[in-house]
Design an enzyme around this catalytic site. Structure first.
Site, PDB file in Angstrom:
ATOM      1  N   ASP A 169      23.302  29.618  -1.158  1.00 55.96           N
ATOM      2  CA  ASP A 169      22.998  28.822  -2.358  1.00 55.96           C
ATOM      3  C   ASP A 169      22.644  27.336  -2.080  1.00 55.96           C
ATOM      4  OD1 ASP A 169      25.437  28.050  -1.852  1.00 55.96           O
ATOM      5  OD2 ASP A 169      26.008  27.983  -4.092  1.00 55.96           O
TER       6      ASP A 169
ATOM      7  N   LYS B 135      38.025  21.730  -0.366  1.00 59.00           N
ATOM      8  CA  LYS B 135      38.240  21.099  -1.728  1.00 59.00           C
ATOM      9  C   LYS B 135      39.473  20.273  -1.953  1.00 59.00           C
ATOM     10  CE  LYS B 135      34.673  24.254  -3.689  1.00 59.00           C
ATOM     11  NZ  LYS B 135      34.855  25.561  -3.153  1.00 59.00           N
TER      12      LYS B 135
ATOM     13  N   ASP C 286      23.493  22.131  -3.232  1.00 56.09           N
ATOM     14  CA  ASP C 286      24.190  23.403  -3.658  1.00 56.09           C
ATOM     15  C   ASP C 286      23.648  23.657  -4.952  1.00 56.09           C
ATOM     16  OD1 ASP C 286      25.895  25.098  -4.579  1.00 56.09           O
ATOM     17  OD2 ASP C 286      27.486  24.682  -3.184  1.00 56.09           O
TER      18      ASP C 286
HETATM   19  N1  GDD Z   1      29.069  38.241   0.649  1.00 58.30           N
HETATM   20  C1  GDD Z   1      29.813  37.368   0.056  1.00 58.30           C
HETATM   21  N2  GDD Z   1      31.317  37.826  -0.444  1.00 58.30           N
HETATM   22  N3  GDD Z   1      29.588  36.141  -0.151  1.00 58.30           N
HETATM   23  C2  GDD Z   1      30.476  35.409  -0.705  1.00 58.30           C
HETATM   24  C3  GDD Z   1      31.574  35.606  -1.209  1.00 58.30           C
HETATM   25  C4  GDD Z   1      32.195  36.964  -0.965  1.00 58.30           C
HETATM   26  O1  GDD Z   1      33.358  37.247  -1.257  1.00 58.30           O
HETATM   27  N4  GDD Z   1      32.372  34.555  -1.663  1.00 58.30           N
HETATM   28  C5  GDD Z   1      31.144  33.554  -1.681  1.00 58.30           C
HETATM   29  N5  GDD Z   1      30.070  34.051  -1.123  1.00 58.30           N
HETATM   30  C6  GDD Z   1      28.840  33.135  -0.781  1.00 58.30           C
HETATM   31  C7  GDD Z   1      28.368  32.468  -2.163  1.00 58.30           C
HETATM   32  O2  GDD Z   1      27.272  33.640  -2.724  1.00 58.30           O
HETATM   33  C8  GDD Z   1      27.594  31.337  -1.580  1.00 58.30           C
HETATM   34  O3  GDD Z   1      26.371  31.673  -1.122  1.00 58.30           O
HETATM   35  C9  GDD Z   1      28.462  31.052  -0.379  1.00 58.30           C
HETATM   36  O4  GDD Z   1      29.406  32.068   0.065  1.00 58.30           O
HETATM   37  C10 GDD Z   1      29.518  29.763  -0.634  1.00 58.30           C
HETATM   38  O5  GDD Z   1      30.141  30.353  -1.897  1.00 58.30           O
HETATM   39  P1  GDD Z   1      30.258  29.113  -3.115  1.00 58.30           P
HETATM   40  O6  GDD Z   1      30.827  30.156  -4.265  1.00 58.30           O
HETATM   41  O7  GDD Z   1      29.085  28.924  -3.545  1.00 58.30           O
HETATM   42  O8  GDD Z   1      31.080  27.973  -2.393  1.00 58.30           O
HETATM   43  P2  GDD Z   1      31.230  26.474  -2.653  1.00 58.30           P
HETATM   44  O9  GDD Z   1      29.814  25.960  -3.233  1.00 58.30           O
HETATM   45  O10 GDD Z   1      32.201  26.439  -3.908  1.00 58.30           O
HETATM   46  O11 GDD Z   1      31.669  25.736  -1.319  1.00 58.30           O
HETATM   47  C11 GDD Z   1      30.989  26.259  -0.213  1.00 58.30           C
HETATM   48  O12 GDD Z   1      29.811  25.509   0.087  1.00 58.30           O
HETATM   49  C12 GDD Z   1      29.958  24.063  -0.057  1.00 58.30           C
HETATM   50  C13 GDD Z   1      28.656  23.472   0.445  1.00 58.30           C
HETATM   51  O13 GDD Z   1      27.744  23.881  -0.668  1.00 58.30           O
HETATM   52  C14 GDD Z   1      31.965  25.895   0.870  1.00 58.30           C
HETATM   53  O14 GDD Z   1      31.442  26.294   2.149  1.00 58.30           O
HETATM   54  C15 GDD Z   1      32.216  24.337   0.972  1.00 58.30           C
HETATM   55  O15 GDD Z   1      33.185  24.049   2.180  1.00 58.30           O
HETATM   56  C16 GDD Z   1      30.793  23.662   1.417  1.00 58.30           C
HETATM   57  O16 GDD Z   1      30.931  22.229   1.251  1.00 58.30           O
HETATM   58 MG    MG Z   2      27.957  26.912  -3.540  1.00 59.29          MG
END
Ligand code: GDD
Ligand code: MG
Length: 316
Positions: free
Chosen positions: A104, A154, A212
């Site tokens: 994303d 986080k 993001d």
């Molecule tokens: N296959 C799979 N299975 N993908 C997953 C799962 C899962 O169980 N959980 C999350 N994802 C995928 C989401 O679809 C997304 O593309 C990505 O992993 C990150 O998950 P998010 O839910 O978007 O996390 P976030 O935005 O809160 O935090 C993450 O992204 C940040 C940067 O945008 C973390 O990686 C942070 O450390 C980072 O700063």
């Molecule tokens: Mg995200």
């Protein structure tokens, strides 16, 4: 070389839109997020592995009918395995150094440079890093001479060790994926990175842009940014920061700035700004600002800061 794209999240923050379209298939200037990411990969990445849980059926269907010019392997999870568990689930398809992406993010990161840096450091893992004012909704790192010495996912406000955040793009050696426990829900950010800091984990800050696209505000921002940098403007109308799909029609209306209109949309007697309208929607006599409307929505009243999707509405 393989790339793993993590596309299994529930997209909770983009509900009700993501109730019918999984987040990776949501369009950014009319091209699904995940397809856009694949098309932007450097040529040396010939195989893309999609780690999917939520939205599996739609993803399978989409990639069956869409040729993205590379080999795409869809790897399903019965239960969401978390970011680390999802990578582990793809392990059998990787053959060496692997690029991993959060599905994303929209960024200007130069992957070739990142791979070069990773090799020059003989790193086990290299993370793309981005500087922000408020890091607490991200992963935060302490970086010393290019090496990551601490990783906090986080952290509570006030406890962040720096303003450098994990931008969701990694170059990883198979060794890192091999230490992830099998068949368990594992977060790479919470369970793995904090344990391997100081031991071959590097970071590379980059400049340009990073979004993001996982919240309504940032989904809109990502669309407008891509309009700005005018990616793939061929065959499309792209004037005054407006993008109207060639199959759509606008009559007696004021459109822009920052408006993206998907396929088969009809708009009449309306004023629209800072908004994404998804396919097959009909808009009549509405003033719309800062909203996400569609697909397949008929609208004839004014809206602001709202998602209107087939499964419901949400003000943000
Ligand atoms: N296959 C799979 N299975 N993908 C997953 C799962 C899962 O169980 N959980 C999350 N994802 C995928 C989401 O679809 C997304 O593309 C990505 O992993 C990150 O998950 P998010 O839910 O978007 O996390 P976030 O935005 O809160 O935090 C993450 O992204 C940040 C940067 O945008 C973390 O990686 C942070 O450390 C980072 O700063
Ligand atoms: Mg995200």
């Amino acid at each position: 070389m393989e790339a793993i794209i993590l596309v299994g999240g529930l997209g909770t923050r983009l509900r009700p839109l993501t109730k019918t379209i999984p987040k990776p298939l949501l369009p950014l200037v009319n091209i699904p997020m995940v397809e856009r990411m694949i098309r932007n990969l450097p040529e040396k990445i010939d195989t893309v592995i999609l780690a999917v849980s939520y939205g599996l059926e739609q993803m399978l269907e989409y990639f069956k009918k869409t040729n993205v010019g590379r080999k795409v392997i869809i790897v399903p999870e019965k239960e969401p395995l978390g970011t680390g568990g999802a990578m582990k689930n793809c392990e059998k398809y990787i053959t060496g150094t692997t690029a991993v992406f959060n599905g994303d993010v929209v960024t200007s990161i130069n992957l070739d440079e990142m791979i070069e840096y990773h090799k020059s450091k003989k790193a086990k893992g290299t993370l793309a890093l981005w500087e922000v004012e408020n890091p607490n909704r991200f992963g935060v790192v302490k970086l010393v001479k290019g090496e990551i010495l601490k990783f906090q996912e986080k952290p509570p406000k006030g406890e962040e060790l720096s303003n450098l955040i994990n931008a969701g793009t990694y170059i990883l050696e198979p060794e890192i994926i091999s230490i992830i426990p099998e068949n368990e829900k594992i977060s790479i950010e919470r369970d793995i990175y904090p344990k391997i800091v100081g031991n071959g984990l590097y970071g590379i800050p980059f400049e340009g842009y990073f979004i993001d696209a996982g919240t309504p505000e940032s989904y809109l921002e990502a669309n407008f940014k891509l309009l700005d940098i005018n990616i793939e403007s061929e065959n499309n109308e792209l004037k005054n920061k407006v993008h109207i799909h060639e199959t759509s029609k606008v009559v007696d209306s004021i459109i822009g700035p920052n408006v993206i209109i998907g396929p088969d949309v009809f708009i009449e007697k309306s004023v629209i700004s800072n908004t994404v309208i998804l396919s097959d929607s009909k808009i009549y006599g509405s003033t719309i600002n800062n909203s996400i409307i569609g697909p397949n929505i008929s609208l004839n009243h004014d809206v602001e800061n709202t998602i209107i999707a087939p499964e419901g509405e949400k003000i943000f």
